[in-house]
Structure formats: C-alpha cells, structure tokens
Scaffold this active site. Structure first.
Site, PDB file in Angstrom:
ATOM      1  N   LYS A 181       0.915  -1.141  -0.001  1.00  0.00           N
ATOM      2  CA  LYS A 181      -0.049  -0.060  -0.197  1.00  0.00           C
ATOM      3  C   LYS A 181       1.026   1.069  -0.093  1.00  0.00           C
ATOM      4  O   LYS A 181       1.812   1.397   0.858  1.00  0.00           O
ATOM      5  CB  LYS A 181      -0.834   0.054   1.197  1.00  0.00           C
TER       6      LYS A 181
ATOM      7  N   ARG B  38     -10.709  10.560   1.608  1.00  0.00           N
ATOM      8  CA  ARG B  38     -10.409  11.534   2.838  1.00  0.00           C
ATOM      9  C   ARG B  38     -11.814  12.121   3.187  1.00  0.00           C
ATOM     10  O   ARG B  38     -12.421  12.513   4.023  1.00  0.00           O
ATOM     11  CB  ARG B  38      -9.291  12.498   2.768  1.00  0.00           C
TER      12      ARG B  38
ATOM     13  N   GLU C  93       7.318  -7.136   1.439  1.00  0.00           N
ATOM     14  CA  GLU C  93       6.007  -6.982   2.429  1.00  0.00           C
ATOM     15  C   GLU C  93       5.183  -8.460   2.031  1.00  0.00           C
ATOM     16  O   GLU C  93       4.545  -8.648   3.106  1.00  0.00           O
ATOM     17  CB  GLU C  93       5.258  -5.598   1.934  1.00  0.00           C
TER      18      GLU C  93
ATOM     19  N   LYS D 246      -2.308  -1.679  -3.664  1.00  0.00           N
ATOM     20  CA  LYS D 246      -3.019  -0.519  -3.828  1.00  0.00           C
ATOM     21  C   LYS D 246      -2.193   0.798  -3.622  1.00  0.00           C
ATOM     22  O   LYS D 246      -1.287   0.821  -3.228  1.00  0.00           O
ATOM     23  CB  LYS D 246      -3.884  -0.470  -2.325  1.00  0.00           C
TER      24      LYS D 246
ATOM     25  N   SER E 186     -10.145   5.660  -4.687  1.00  0.00           N
ATOM     26  CA  SER E 186     -11.210   6.865  -4.847  1.00  0.00           C
ATOM     27  C   SER E 186     -10.582   7.663  -5.810  1.00  0.00           C
ATOM     28  O   SER E 186     -11.348   8.064  -6.764  1.00  0.00           O
ATOM     29  CB  SER E 186     -11.318   7.599  -3.422  1.00  0.00           C
TER      30      SER E 186
ATOM     31  N   TYR F 201     -15.241   1.162  -6.721  1.00  0.00           N
ATOM     32  CA  TYR F 201     -16.460   1.804  -6.379  1.00  0.00           C
ATOM     33  C   TYR F 201     -17.522   1.471  -7.601  1.00  0.00           C
ATOM     34  O   TYR F 201     -18.592   1.903  -7.475  1.00  0.00           O
ATOM     35  CB  TYR F 201     -16.176   3.276  -6.183  1.00  0.00           C
TER      36      TYR F 201
HETATM   37  C1  PBG Z   1      -7.155   3.697   5.657  1.00  0.00           C
HETATM   38  C2  PBG Z   1      -7.538   3.606   4.190  1.00  0.00           C
HETATM   39  C3  PBG Z   1      -7.405   4.342   3.202  1.00  0.00           C
HETATM   40  C4  PBG Z   1      -8.057   3.786   1.939  1.00  0.00           C
HETATM   41  C5  PBG Z   1      -8.510   2.648   2.162  1.00  0.00           C
HETATM   42  N1  PBG Z   1      -8.089   2.316   3.628  1.00  0.00           N
HETATM   43  C6  PBG Z   1      -6.802   5.873   3.121  1.00  0.00           C
HETATM   44  C7  PBG Z   1      -5.564   6.021   3.408  1.00  0.00           C
HETATM   45  O1  PBG Z   1      -4.619   5.221   3.501  1.00  0.00           O
HETATM   46  O2  PBG Z   1      -4.965   7.101   3.514  1.00  0.00           O
HETATM   47  C8  PBG Z   1      -8.259   4.669   0.601  1.00  0.00           C
HETATM   48  C9  PBG Z   1      -9.153   4.170  -0.322  1.00  0.00           C
HETATM   49  C10 PBG Z   1      -9.483   4.869  -1.399  1.00  0.00           C
HETATM   50  O3  PBG Z   1      -8.935   5.946  -1.576  1.00  0.00           O
HETATM   51  O4  PBG Z   1     -10.328   4.697  -2.159  1.00  0.00           O
HETATM   52  N2  PBG Z   1      -8.186   2.943   6.406  1.00  0.00           N
END
Ligand code: PBG
Length: 311
Positions: free
Chosen positions: A181, A191, A218, A233, A259, A298
């Site tokens: 990630k 956010r 990882e 991700k 997102s 989504y």
């Molecule tokens: C953290 C988390 C995030 C996302 C999923 N789990 C945000 C981050 O790491 O800042 C992002 C998912 C997305 O952008 O669609 N709980």
C-alpha cells in the site's frame, strides 16, 4: 473468435464493493469528489448492500464513519461502534450470500486521523497500534466479518491479528492483508468520504511509490505471518507491482481501484470526454490481466450489472 481465445475475463464475482456508513447520517449523502458514491446511513447501507449482492458482486468492504473520535480510536473496537453495528446488521440481512469484509484501521476513529496511535512525539507508534488492531479484529469478527482487512501498514499487523483471532476460536475468519500500500495522492477523495481529520501524510508507514522490490519483501512477511489474501493499492498506477506480487504470491491477490482512480474516470465521463462504461471495463480488465484475482472498486455494482449481460 476473440471471445473464444480471450485470456482474461471479469465476472461480477471478481468484484468487491467498498461502502461507507456514517453514524451521523439519517439519509445517504453523496460524496462530492466521488459522484455516484454515497456515505450511507445505517438504513440506506442495508438497502444498497442488498442491491449490490443482487447484482452478484463477490464481496462488500465496509468503512465506518463515527460521530465522535478520540486519540485511541475507541469507536473501532466498541461493539456498538458504527462499523461493528453495520457488520452485525449486514451479516443478519445477508448471511453467506456475500463475503463480508471490514476495514481494520484506526484512521476513521482517531481524532488525529492517523492509522495508529501516536507516541509523545506525535508519530505513529507501531507496536502500541498492534494492540489496538487486535481488539478491533476481535470486535469485527464477533460482529460478523468473514474477512478483516488491515489497511494501516503497521509492521507485524497480520501476525498479531491472526494470533488474536485464533485464540478467540475464530480461525475461520480470513485476513486480507494490504500488502503493498503506497502513500498515494490517489486517496484524496477517500479522505472526504470518511470525513478525515488527517493533517500531514502517512509516509512513516505507507510505502514510497518509487519502490518496487520492497513490495516483494512486504509480501513475504505478510504470507509468513498468515495472510490468507494479499492486496496491492492503488491499482492502475501500480500495475507493475501487482504483476510482481501476483507472480510471487501463492495466496489470492486483490487490487484496490481507489477513490482517486474512480474520481478521474467520473470527472472525465461527466464532461463527456471519456466513455464511462468502456473506460471502466477496460481498467478492470487491465487490473485483472496484471494478476488480480479480485478487484475492490467503487464501480463494482455498476460493472457487475454490465458484466452480467455482456459476454
Ligand atoms: C485507511 C484506508 C485508506 C483507503 C482505504 N483504507 C486511506 C489512506 O490510507 O489514506 C483509501 C481508499 C481509497 O482511496 O479509495 N483506512
């Protein structure tokens, strides 16, 4: 002929829909930077989940937005916290019709917005956070999650969660590890979706986008600690990482079309600059082709509907 020799297919079952439920909402509120995606009320979540399951999506990934937050993120392991309540209701409504997954992270529940608890210098304390994750894992499993998905990128998170679940007699609850990630600007709209209070960034715990080899390290650690599935991700900007991880993983591999990836497609589609359906399906195909067994997106319900009808 093309259909006969096609190498990659995507089915509704390969898609997981991330969903947001907010304690304060009495009706769904559209997320302005993710048009078409709702921050649900408890009630509307139930209806939307049922609708997505009706279209055949393989899983739901739940995120909770609490009305109050504190330094330890107490709402995360409170059995009556918004996420645990939602899990309990959906489990009751849906039974085993869908794989119910829950985000296992503190950032929605802490007043500072970080994924862990802070030390006296204000930086995230890895090991103190692990204790909080254990409690969250138990609360989510007891509420009905089939899969817990630690997204905080703390070192050792998979191992402590596995041990805690097993000790509680929950060896049947799986762990979907956020393995690679990256600290990405593509999480921007998320956010807003969780009313994040974060000031600053997550660079002390999320990966540097410049690093490729690190993802394999990882991966090795997560599998050794007991991950049942691993995830990369974001998805499209990190297809090389996804391909590496898929080649080396002997557990199922997921990718998260985040997102910001969604927002980019939606923004262009709403301007009439891109064809939404074609671009959406092409991105999902690319992510599958790079090696993802399943995709968090989504678009899951929308795509599932199309995939049920197109070849
Ligand atoms: C953290 C988390 C995030 C996302 C999923 N789990 C945000 C981050 O790491 O800042 C992002 C998912 C997305 O952008 O669609 N709980």
């Amino acid at each position: 002929m093309r259909a006969l020799v096609r190498e990659t297919r995507t089915h509704a079952r390969d898609l997981v829909l991330p969903m947001f439920v907010a304690e304060d909402n009495s009706a769904p509120v559209e997320i302005s930077s993710m048009p078409g995606v709702q921050q649900h009320s408890m009630d509307s979540l139930r209806g939307a989940a049922e609708s997505a399951v009706g279209k055949g999506v393989g899983g739901l990934m739940l995120f909770g937005v609490p009305s109050t937050r504190d330094a330890l993120g107490s709402g995360g392991d409170d059995p009556s916290g918004v996420l645990n309540q939602a899990l309990r209701l959906l489990r009751k409504d849906l039974g085993d019709d869908v794989v119910l997954m829950s985000d296992l992270c503190l950032d929605e529940f802490t007043d500072h917005g970080h994924c862990g608890v802070l030390d006296e210098r204000g930086t995230v304390d890895n090991d103190a956070t692990l204790v909080r994750y254990e409690h969250m894992a138990l609360a989510q499993a007891r509420a009905g999650a089939s899969v817990v998905a630690p997204s905080g990128m703390m070192d050792g998170q998979v191992g402590v969660i596995r041990r805690a679940l097993d000790k509680d007699g929950r060896s049947d609850v799986s762990i979907l590890a956020y393995t690679a990630k990256y600290a990405s600007a593509h999480y921007g709209p998320f956010r807003e979706a969780v009313n994040s209070t974060l000031a600053g960034d997550r660079k002390t715990y999320q990966q540097d986008g410049a690093n490729r080899r690190e993802a394999l390290r990882e991966l090795r650690l997560d599998i050794a600690e007991g991950a049942d599935m691993v995830m990369v991700k974001p998805a499209l900007p990190y297809l090389d990482i996804l391909s590496d991880v898929a080649r080396h993983s002997d557990v199922p591999v997921a990718a998260y079309q985040v997102s910001g990836e969604y927002a980019q497609i939606e923004a262009a589609a709403r301007q009439g600059w891109l064809d939404r359906e074609s671009v959406m399906l092409e991105t999902l195909q690319s992510i599958r082709r790079a090696g993802a067994d399943f995709v968090l997106t989504y678009y899951a319900e929308y795509a599932a509907e199309l995939l049920n009808t197109v070849e």
